[in-house]
Design a protein around this motif. Structure first.
Motif, mmCIF file in Angstrom:
data_model
loop_
_atom_site.group_PDB
_atom_site.id
_atom_site.type_symbol
_atom_site.label_atom_id
_atom_site.label_comp_id
_atom_site.label_asym_id
_atom_site.label_seq_id
_atom_site.Cartn_x
_atom_site.Cartn_y
_atom_site.Cartn_z
ATOM 1 N N ALA A 40 5.959 -5.370 -22.969
ATOM 2 C CA ALA A 40 6.013 -4.105 -23.701
ATOM 3 C C ALA A 40 4.591 -3.641 -23.977
ATOM 4 O O ALA A 40 3.710 -4.441 -24.304
ATOM 5 N N CYS A 41 4.369 -2.317 -23.828
ATOM 6 C CA CYS A 41 3.032 -1.754 -24.053
ATOM 7 C C CYS A 41 2.793 -1.577 -25.546
ATOM 8 O O CYS A 41 3.620 -0.997 -26.250
ATOM 9 N N SER A 42 1.653 -2.086 -25.995
ATOM 10 C CA SER A 42 1.345 -2.004 -27.419
ATOM 11 C C SER A 42 0.945 -0.582 -27.813
ATOM 12 O O SER A 42 0.931 -0.247 -28.985
ATOM 13 N N SER A 43 0.650 0.248 -26.821
ATOM 14 C CA SER A 43 0.195 1.610 -27.121
ATOM 15 C C SER A 43 1.330 2.640 -26.992
ATOM 16 O O SER A 43 1.633 3.368 -27.924
ATOM 17 N N CYS A 44 1.975 2.702 -25.809
ATOM 18 C CA CYS A 44 2.983 3.758 -25.597
ATOM 19 C C CYS A 44 4.423 3.251 -25.686
ATOM 20 O O CYS A 44 5.358 4.043 -25.642
ATOM 21 N N GLY A 45 4.597 1.941 -25.805
ATOM 22 C CA GLY A 45 5.948 1.403 -25.989
ATOM 23 C C GLY A 45 6.742 1.185 -24.707
ATOM 24 O O GLY A 45 7.859 0.695 -24.746
ATOM 25 N N GLN A 81 -1.099 -4.967 -17.569
ATOM 26 C CA GLN A 81 -1.639 -3.643 -17.861
ATOM 27 C C GLN A 81 -0.516 -2.619 -17.718
ATOM 28 O O GLN A 81 0.264 -2.662 -16.748
ATOM 29 N N CYS A 82 -0.415 -1.715 -18.678
ATOM 30 C CA CYS A 82 0.670 -0.731 -18.692
ATOM 31 C C CYS A 82 0.542 0.218 -17.495
ATOM 32 O O CYS A 82 -0.543 0.766 -17.241
ATOM 33 N N GLY A 83 1.662 0.402 -16.774
ATOM 34 C CA GLY A 83 1.665 1.303 -15.628
ATOM 35 C C GLY A 83 1.543 2.760 -16.031
ATOM 36 O O GLY A 83 1.211 3.615 -15.209
ATOM 37 N N ALA A 84 1.782 3.080 -17.306
ATOM 38 C CA ALA A 84 1.741 4.480 -17.746
ATOM 39 C C ALA A 84 0.414 4.847 -18.403
ATOM 40 O O ALA A 84 -0.142 5.908 -18.136
ATOM 41 N N CYS A 85 -0.110 3.972 -19.278
ATOM 42 C CA CYS A 85 -1.293 4.382 -20.059
ATOM 43 C C CYS A 85 -2.461 3.410 -19.943
ATOM 44 O O CYS A 85 -3.474 3.589 -20.621
ATOM 45 N N ASP A 86 -2.319 2.390 -19.090
ATOM 46 C CA ASP A 86 -3.393 1.415 -18.857
ATOM 47 C C ASP A 86 -3.682 0.482 -20.033
ATOM 48 O O ASP A 86 -4.547 -0.380 -19.935
#
Ligand SMILES: [Zn+2]
Lengths: 164, 320
Positions: A112-117, A140-145
């Motif tokens: 789970a992304c800690s920034s965008c969820g 690494q988040c595929g949406a917001c890095d």
């Protein structure tokens, strides 16, 4: 009151086989439940790689069939499990000998992304998780890095590492 | 309204004020306690419901208070209000057969909706129905569980809603597991003959079983903006509180492979239990069982796994 949906086909369960460089590859997919035919496990021999990334889920009776099947694998077969699906990792953590004498090489983890969820599954190699405690799985988040972390309780989700 | 007197302990005055309002709002008479030391000598006679918040201050007094409270069953129902469930509450439930309610303290100071429903159900002895956990206006979907050959269809109908709600693949898979385990249980384990003997439990789960009209179970599901709710009802009332508590206790102690019939429904129950926010069993022994599970979709799986859980058994007693 609504009446939901229409009739759908059973997702089923299938095994695809191929051989490469002397290693037999078995790709399992679908649902492991009371109807899954796991009899192929009885006939494994030599070097075998079992791919489990496409197993959608397993139910209680599927677990029972699986454990019986794994226990019946001939001892001369050298089995490696790869791409173990999230639902099977959970079972592997609850049942000590879920993979019997086999070795787990890689597994999927829910991140789970800690920034965008955003949530996504990421494949990890068991060898890369050895040597540090806690492991601190990261991706690494595929949406917001931003950094993604395990969307589960690490000491429970990675409990199986102690066995390999 | 059959009873109305409710005793509520919490060391937090803000929680007590809210609790008092909820109790009065449901038609009860509230007595509130904020001094933990008073738990030792408060007179419990005549209360219909006793709610004990397991906060730090209650620590030295909780066990003796619980022993006195559970001894007053069946008139007095005991509700634990716990900041974390788990093993201790389940062990107490295992130890005291009349302790049947754990309400999770997920929200500070308390979840007024769950307290309202719990108090109202207990005081009115009106236990059944998923609608009690959903606001008016929510559309509920219903599926009749009748034939083992249609199980995949039952599963798909519920998971279709979860998919349309944008749930992650993992959550959809868990919802599918809930329905798979519940419908297998409804078809093979629940049905009894007139003597109370299981009719189909001895059959292989690969066999085709078509239930008679009087044996069919009902699956209801809904989403209210927060909770994904699934309920299953069967007309047998054969499930017991002891069975569920034993399974949960063994699973929480991480010994599921020692469960009777390892890999059976107990393990399925535990996987589902891990992500549920609330699990409710309504049982009219010998007549009706209703299992309700609510998953809070606002939370990540990780917080679902770590949050306290509510667990209730509303059991209709023949003598009342
Ligand atoms: Zn992100």
């Amino acid at each position: 009151m609504s009446h939901a949906g229409s009739r759908h086909e059973n997702d089923g369960f299938s095994v695809e086989r191929h051989e490469r460089s002397g290693v037999k590859h078995l790709h399992l997919s679908g649902i492991i439940d009371e109807f899954a035919d796991l009899s192929f496990l009885l006939h494994l021999e030599g070097e075998v790689m079992v791919h489990l990334g496409e197993v959608r889920r397993i139910n209680s009776f599927g677990v029972r069939l699986w454990i019986d099947g794994v226990r019946a694998i001939p001892p001369e077969a050298n089995v490696v499990y790869v791409d173990v699906a999230v639902s099977l990792v959970e079972q592997m953590n609850m049942i000590h000998d879920f993979f019997g004498r086999g070795r787990v090489e890689s597994f999927w983890a829910p991140m789970a992304c800690s920034s965008c969820g955003r949530t996504e599954k990421v494949l990890f190699r068991v060898a890369d998780c050895k040597g540090s405690d806690p492991v601190g799985l990261e991706s690494q988040c595929g949406a917001c890095d931003a950094k993604m972390e395990l969307d589960d309780i690490e000491e429970q989700y990675l409990a199986f590492l102690k066995d390999f | 309204m059959l009873g109305r007197r409710v005793l509520y302990y919490d060391s937090d005055d803000a929680a007590l004020l809210l609790a008092k309002r909820v109790i009065v709002g449901t038609g009860g008479e509230a007595t509130v306690l904020s001094d933990a030391a008073a738990l030792d000598h408060v007179d419990l006679a005549g209360y219909d419901i006793v709610v004990l918040t397991l906060d730090e201050a209650a620590g030295p007094y909780k066990r003796a208070f619980l022993e006195r409270s559970v001894a007053l069953a069946p008139r007095t129902k005991v509700v634990l209000h716990a900041c974390e469930l788990d093993l201790e509450c389940i062990e107490w439930m295992s130890q005291w057969p009349t302790l049947s309610h754990v309400m999770a303290k997920r929200e500070v100071p308390l979840d007024t909706e769950e307290l309202t429903v719990t108090i109202a159900k207990l005081l009115r002895r009106d236990h059944f129905g998923l609608d009690k956990y959903l606001p008016w206006g929510v559309d509920t979907y219903e599926v009749e569980v009748r034939d083992s050959r249609d199980k995949a269809q039952y599963v798909r109908e519920v998971s279709n809603l979860a998919s349309r709600l944008g749930c992650s693949d993992r959550l959809v898979e868990l919802v599918e597991t809930v329905v798979d385990e519940l419908s297998t249980n409804a078809i093979f384990n629940a049905p009894r003959n007139a003597d109370g003997v299981p009719r189909y439990a001895h059959l292989s789960r690969r066999e085709a079983v078509a239930l008679q009209d009087s044996e069919c179970a009902g699956l209801t599901f809904a989403f209210d903006g927060r909770y994904f709710a699934v309920a299953q009802r069967d007309p047998f009332g054969a499930l017991t509180r002891e069975t569920v508590v034993t399974y949960l206790e063994r699973c929480l102690k991480r010994t599921p492979d020692q469960l009777p019939g390892a890999g059976g429904a107990g393990m399925g129950l535990f996987r589902v239990y891990r992500v549920l926010s609330k699990l409710i069993f309504n049982i009219r022994p010998g007549e009706l069982t209703e299992v309700i599970g609510l998953i809070d979709l606002r939370q990540s799986i990780k917080s679902l796994l770590t949050q306290p859980k509510s667990l209730h058994f509303f059991i209709e007693e023949a003598e009342l």
